[in-house]
Design a protein around this motif. Structure first.
Motif, mmCIF file in Angstrom:
data_model
loop_
_atom_site.group_PDB
_atom_site.id
_atom_site.type_symbol
_atom_site.label_atom_id
_atom_site.label_comp_id
_atom_site.label_asym_id
_atom_site.label_seq_id
_atom_site.Cartn_x
_atom_site.Cartn_y
_atom_site.Cartn_z
ATOM 1 N N ALA A 144 0.693 -1.253 -0.019
ATOM 2 C CA ALA A 144 0.131 -0.140 -0.056
ATOM 3 C C ALA A 144 0.807 1.203 -0.017
ATOM 4 O O ALA A 144 0.771 2.053 0.883
ATOM 5 N N ASN A 145 1.880 1.366 -1.205
ATOM 6 C CA ASN A 145 2.499 2.559 -1.049
ATOM 7 C C ASN A 145 1.972 3.835 -1.561
ATOM 8 O O ASN A 145 2.071 4.910 -1.059
ATOM 9 N N THR A 147 -1.207 6.094 -1.477
ATOM 10 C CA THR A 147 -2.234 6.689 -0.759
ATOM 11 C C THR A 147 -2.977 7.985 -1.234
ATOM 12 O O THR A 147 -2.202 8.964 -1.711
ATOM 13 N N ILE A 239 -5.101 1.046 -7.268
ATOM 14 C CA ILE A 239 -6.485 1.415 -7.007
ATOM 15 C C ILE A 239 -7.472 1.479 -8.141
ATOM 16 O O ILE A 239 -7.105 1.959 -9.414
ATOM 17 N N THR A 260 -7.093 -1.537 -3.905
ATOM 18 C CA THR A 260 -8.072 -0.955 -3.299
ATOM 19 C C THR A 260 -9.244 -1.018 -4.482
ATOM 20 O O THR A 260 -9.098 -0.277 -5.568
ATOM 21 N N ARG A 278 -5.506 2.617 1.867
ATOM 22 C CA ARG A 278 -4.843 3.547 0.937
ATOM 23 C C ARG A 278 -5.675 4.952 0.999
ATOM 24 O O ARG A 278 -5.377 5.778 0.210
#
Length: 282
Positions: A144-145, A147, A239, A260, A278
């Motif tokens: 999860a880098n 966000t 995402i 996500t 995220r």
């Protein structure tokens, strides 16, 4: 009428009868063009898929499809993409056949493509066994880098809608778009089918050596299906957003590969089905 030596456009004129307030009138309207695209591999001279699509960005569609299905893994695997030059094929139909010349010595595994010999522009039927196939492709759960804030997500649908030039005229096209971490629109492709639009988008990145898309957000019109998440996972998208609902198998893929998944993105509201970490909230 399209000439025999011209490619069909993304819009086709047609007559429509409008009934309003109990009265009928006729007028010309623009319809979204839907025609078959046959993808052939050279020098094998083998048809690997026929899909109904909106003409335009056909080479990107073919490249994105072959990448998502594991036939090619890097830009160098494709030597050349061209339309059919077979003189025995009607001139107009030559633009409905794409020849993809693979790198010399590349012998692809074509068994996974059997389900695509004929597909509609809607999403195909896929079983849960396909999750294992994604693992075999080498897909790994994403960290999860990336966000983003809800405010960034809120802005995406309006940007997508404003950039849909063909939809504005016809009202009959899906779209897929990439955005950066600040919510800026980077690329967009339209097609009568959701997964075709995403294939075109991923194919564009593939041919430009821009994969993986691990710092990007993807937004698709309509719902998120298994195929949308399958292609996103392979392209490394962290995402994935849609303006409608995801399917149960789409949620399973997102959960399995750390994506996500956002649905019902409308106004200042959306649902997060997987990967909530995220999204930076108060």
């Amino acid at each position: 009428m399209v000439s025999k030596n011209r490619q069909a456009g993304s819009k086709t004129k047609g007559q429509v009868w409008v009934v309003e307030n109990g009265k009928m009138r006729s007028r010309l309207d623009h319809l979204t063009t839907e025609e078959p695209l046959e993808i052939r591999l050279a020098p094998l001279q083998k048809t690997v898929a026929v899909t109904m699509r909106t003409p335009g960005a056909d080479f990107e569609l073919a490249a994105g499809f072959l990448y998502a299905e594991g036939v090619v893994n890097r830009r160098e695997d494709i030597q050349r993409i061209s339309y059919c030059v077979d003189e025995s094929v009607d001139g107009e139909q030559r633009y409905n056949i794409v020849n993809v010349e693979l790198r010399h010595g590349l012998i692809p595994d074509l068994q996974p493509l059997e389900r695509h010999f004929y597909t509609s522009s809607a999403c195909g039927v896929c079983g849960k066994a396909s999750l294992e196939a994604l693992h075999l492709r080498g897909c790994r759960a994403m960290v999860a880098n990336l966000t983003v804030t809800p405010e960034i997500i809120y802005t995406l649908p309006d940007q997508l809608r404003a950039a849909q030039g063909i939809f504005t005229v016809t009202g009959g096209l899906h779209a897929a778009a990439t955005f950066d971490a600040q919510g800026q629109l980077l690329n967009l492709r339209e097609d009568v089918g959701r997964h075709n639009a995403l294939d075109k988008l991923i194919g564009s990145a593939f041919l430009s050596n821009e994969l993986p898309l691990n710092n990007h957000i993807v937004l698709v019109s309509g719902r998120s299906s298994f195929e949308i998440l399958q292609k996103s996972a392979i392209a490394g998208v962290p995402i994935v957003c849609s303006v409608s609902a995801p399917s149960s198998l789409a949620v399973s893929v997102a959960k399995e590969f750390g994506i996500t998944l956002i649905g019902f993105l409308r106004g200042e509201r959306f649902n997060v089905y997987t990967g909530w970490e995220r999204i930076k909230t108060m």
